[in-house]
Design an enzyme around this catalytic site. Structure first.
Site, PDB file in Angstrom:
ATOM      1  N   ALA A 125      24.968  67.946 -59.445  1.00  0.00           N
ATOM      2  CA  ALA A 125      26.132  68.729 -59.036  1.00  0.00           C
ATOM      3  C   ALA A 125      27.426  68.255 -59.705  1.00  0.00           C
ATOM      4  O   ALA A 125      28.498  68.796 -59.422  1.00  0.00           O
ATOM      5  CB  ALA A 125      26.274  68.670 -57.516  1.00  0.00           C
ATOM      6  N   ASN A 193      23.474  62.453 -53.211  1.00  0.00           N
ATOM      7  CA  ASN A 193      22.997  62.606 -54.588  1.00  0.00           C
ATOM      8  C   ASN A 193      24.095  62.361 -55.614  1.00  0.00           C
ATOM      9  O   ASN A 193      23.873  61.680 -56.618  1.00  0.00           O
ATOM     10  CB  ASN A 193      22.387  63.997 -54.792  1.00  0.00           C
ATOM     11  CG  ASN A 193      21.079  64.139 -54.044  1.00  0.00           C
ATOM     12  OD1 ASN A 193      20.199  63.308 -54.166  1.00  0.00           O
ATOM     13  ND2 ASN A 193      20.963  65.180 -53.235  1.00  0.00           N
ATOM     14  N   HIS A 223      34.123  67.893 -56.321  1.00  0.00           N
ATOM     15  CA  HIS A 223      33.903  66.475 -56.647  1.00  0.00           C
ATOM     16  C   HIS A 223      34.865  66.094 -57.760  1.00  0.00           C
ATOM     17  O   HIS A 223      34.853  66.703 -58.828  1.00  0.00           O
ATOM     18  CB  HIS A 223      32.473  66.243 -57.139  1.00  0.00           C
ATOM     19  CG  HIS A 223      31.420  66.677 -56.160  1.00  0.00           C
ATOM     20  ND1 HIS A 223      31.172  66.023 -54.977  1.00  0.00           N
ATOM     21  CD2 HIS A 223      30.558  67.718 -56.190  1.00  0.00           C
ATOM     22  CE1 HIS A 223      30.194  66.635 -54.328  1.00  0.00           C
ATOM     23  NE2 HIS A 223      29.806  67.668 -55.034  1.00  0.00           N
TER      24      HIS A 223
HETATM   25  N1  LIG Z   1      21.112  65.583 -57.943  1.00  0.00           N
HETATM   26  C1  LIG Z   1      21.923  66.451 -57.333  1.00  0.00           C
HETATM   27  O1  LIG Z   1      23.125  66.534 -57.578  1.00  0.00           O
HETATM   28  C2  LIG Z   1      21.329  67.367 -56.312  1.00  0.00           C
HETATM   29  C3  LIG Z   1      22.014  68.526 -55.924  1.00  0.00           C
HETATM   30  C4  LIG Z   1      21.420  69.375 -55.012  1.00  0.00           C
HETATM   31  C5  LIG Z   1      20.210  69.043 -54.444  1.00  0.00           C
HETATM   32  N2  LIG Z   1      19.584  67.891 -54.800  1.00  0.00           N
HETATM   33  C6  LIG Z   1      18.328  67.472 -54.189  1.00  0.00           C
HETATM   34  O2  LIG Z   1      17.251  68.161 -54.776  1.00  0.00           O
HETATM   35  C7  LIG Z   1      16.212  68.315 -53.822  1.00  0.00           C
HETATM   36  C8  LIG Z   1      15.771  69.796 -53.778  1.00  0.00           C
HETATM   37  O3  LIG Z   1      16.879  70.581 -53.371  1.00  0.00           O
HETATM   38  P1  LIG Z   1      16.663  72.130 -52.955  1.00  0.00           P
HETATM   39  O4  LIG Z   1      18.013  72.668 -52.660  1.00  0.00           O
HETATM   40  O5  LIG Z   1      15.786  72.801 -53.933  1.00  0.00           O
HETATM   41  O6  LIG Z   1      15.869  71.922 -51.577  1.00  0.00           O
HETATM   42  P2  LIG Z   1      15.038  73.026 -50.765  1.00  0.00           P
HETATM   43  O7  LIG Z   1      15.038  72.532 -49.357  1.00  0.00           O
HETATM   44  O8  LIG Z   1      15.541  74.390 -51.039  1.00  0.00           O
HETATM   45  O9  LIG Z   1      13.554  72.921 -51.369  1.00  0.00           O
HETATM   46  C9  LIG Z   1      12.730  71.793 -51.195  1.00  0.00           C
HETATM   47  C10 LIG Z   1      11.286  72.221 -51.379  1.00  0.00           C
HETATM   48  O10 LIG Z   1      10.474  71.042 -51.321  1.00  0.00           O
HETATM   49  C11 LIG Z   1       9.287  71.388 -50.604  1.00  0.00           C
HETATM   50  N3  LIG Z   1       8.586  70.217 -50.087  1.00  0.00           N
HETATM   51  C12 LIG Z   1       8.779  69.541 -48.923  1.00  0.00           C
HETATM   52  N4  LIG Z   1       7.850  68.565 -48.787  1.00  0.00           N
HETATM   53  C13 LIG Z   1       7.073  68.613 -49.903  1.00  0.00           C
HETATM   54  C14 LIG Z   1       5.942  67.872 -50.360  1.00  0.00           C
HETATM   55  N5  LIG Z   1       5.431  66.866 -49.636  1.00  0.00           N
HETATM   56  N6  LIG Z   1       5.391  68.207 -51.544  1.00  0.00           N
HETATM   57  C15 LIG Z   1       5.897  69.216 -52.285  1.00  0.00           C
HETATM   58  N7  LIG Z   1       6.949  69.968 -51.903  1.00  0.00           N
HETATM   59  C16 LIG Z   1       7.533  69.666 -50.720  1.00  0.00           C
HETATM   60  C17 LIG Z   1       9.804  72.312 -49.495  1.00  0.00           C
HETATM   61  O11 LIG Z   1       8.736  73.039 -48.901  1.00  0.00           O
HETATM   62  C18 LIG Z   1      10.772  73.172 -50.287  1.00  0.00           C
HETATM   63  O12 LIG Z   1      10.114  74.287 -50.866  1.00  0.00           O
HETATM   64  C19 LIG Z   1      16.760  67.800 -52.497  1.00  0.00           C
HETATM   65  O13 LIG Z   1      16.336  66.461 -52.263  1.00  0.00           O
HETATM   66  C20 LIG Z   1      18.254  67.815 -52.710  1.00  0.00           C
HETATM   67  O14 LIG Z   1      18.944  66.829 -51.943  1.00  0.00           O
HETATM   68  C21 LIG Z   1      20.104  67.065 -55.737  1.00  0.00           C
END
Ligand SMILES: NC(=O)c1ccc[n+]([C@@H]2O[C@H](COP(=O)([O-])OP(=O)(O)OC[C@H]3O[C@@H](n4cnc5c(N)ncnc54)[C@H](O)[C@@H]3O)[C@@H](O)[C@H]2O)c1
Length: 272
Positions: A125, A193, A223
């Site tokens: 992000a 994150n 941010h």
């Molecule tokens: N690096 C960054 O700046 C940043 C920014 C946004 C989000 N993120 C992170 O990225 C990740 C994904 O974000 P998102 O918005 O797509 O989340 P989301 O909640 O929309 O999707 C997560 C997916 O993971 C699946 N999941 C849960 N347990 C699982 C398992 N054991 N095996 C496989 N899949 C599984 C869920 O069913 C869901 O489909 C989160 O951890 C979020 O915090 C990071």
């Protein structure tokens, strides 16, 4: 351009956008060969052209792929990252907050070295991590991340500065945390994150200062990064729109996952 086969763990907000980008050719010559999530029914129509779908990590890892993108959660990253790395695939990790656990990152790094794997962390992000990590080759004196969020994005959060503060009652932008990233990631997991990625790129969790501000008039997550060092000074500000399907995830974060996958396919790399 190199053809790169990708596996995806987590078919949520970021995972779906990445899958679509790969399908549409927006991620270079990448092919999505397999998806692992927890839904019993495949979350997309299976066809000879679609990726395979499984809920089982061993079946997933038995497929032919060069890199695995984790876009699920910190818990999932902690559980599966060692398996991915041991299988020699590159790991693209979105749930970078998990690396706030220093021992976990060190062990994973050692495993990656032993298995000729790599752990790649998209800037998510925010951006400018290329400049921050270049600046960190010499001395960086200070880095401050100021994250300003609307009240709705901080629902249920308590101010670390005034625990009695009712966030719904603030009328002007109000700071609710000012301290090291290592404490911020423990107290404010929703912000984890960005603070984690910045700390890893620069001067670590203990020396990176994080300020969290609630803005009653705000509509976006903002941010701002200020850094000062031997290189000079930099200030960067990101006013992020939410992704269309998940207000907690910035659209830029999904775009950065797509960009990193595209980079894996390119012979020429710019930045970073
Ligand atoms: N690096 C960054 O700046 C940043 C920014 C946004 C989000 N993120 C992170 O990225 C990740 C994904 O974000 P998102 O918005 O797509 O989340 P989301 O909640 O929309 O999707 C997560 C997916 O993971 C699946 N999941 C849960 N347990 C699982 C398992 N054991 N095996 C496989 N899949 C599984 C869920 O069913 C869901 O489909 C989160 O951890 C979020 O915090 C990071």
């Amino acid at each position: 351009m190199n053809a790169v086969k990708i596996g995806l763990i987590g078919y949520g907000t970021i995972g779906r956008m990445l899958a679509k980008a790969i399908r549409d050719g927006a991620a270079g010559d990448a092919t999505l060969v397999a998806v692992k999530d927890i839904y019993e029914e495949p979350p997309f129509e299976l066809s000879p052209d679609s990726p395979a779908y499984t809920t089982n990590i061993d079946s997933f890892l038995s497929m032919d792929m060069a890199a695995v993108v984790e876009a699920a959660s910190q818990e999932v990253l902690k559980e599966y990252a060692p398996l991915v790395v041991k299988s020699g695939r590159s790991l693209v990790a979105m749930s970078v907050g998990a690396f706030g656990d220093k021992a976990f990152l060190e062990q994973l790094g050692d495993l990656a070295t032993g298995h000729r794997s790599r752990i790649l962390i998209p800037s998510g992000a925010i951006g400018g991590l290329d400049a921050i990590s270049a600046a960190a080759i010499d001395q960086i004196h200070e880095i401050t991340l100021t994250t300003t969020k609307p009240v709705t994005a901080l629902a249920g959060v308590k101010s670390a500065i005034d625990p009695q503060l009712d966030l719904d009652s603030v009328t002007t932008p109000t700071c609710i945390y000012d301290g090291p990233a290592e404490e911020a990631v423990a107290r404010f997991p929703l912000n984890i994150n960005v603070a984690a990625a910045l700390s890893l790129a620069g001067i670590g969790f203990a020396r990176t200062r994080v300020r969290i501000v609630v803005d009653p008039e705000g509509t976006r997550n903002i941010h701002r990064i200020d850094a000062r060092g031997v290189f000079g000074e930099l200030s960067l500000e990101f006013a992020n729109n939410p992704s269309p399907t998940n207000p907690k995830t910035s659209y830029l974060a999904a775009l950065s996952a797509i960009r990193l996958v595209k980079t894996l396919t390119e012979a020429v790399r710019i930045g970073g």
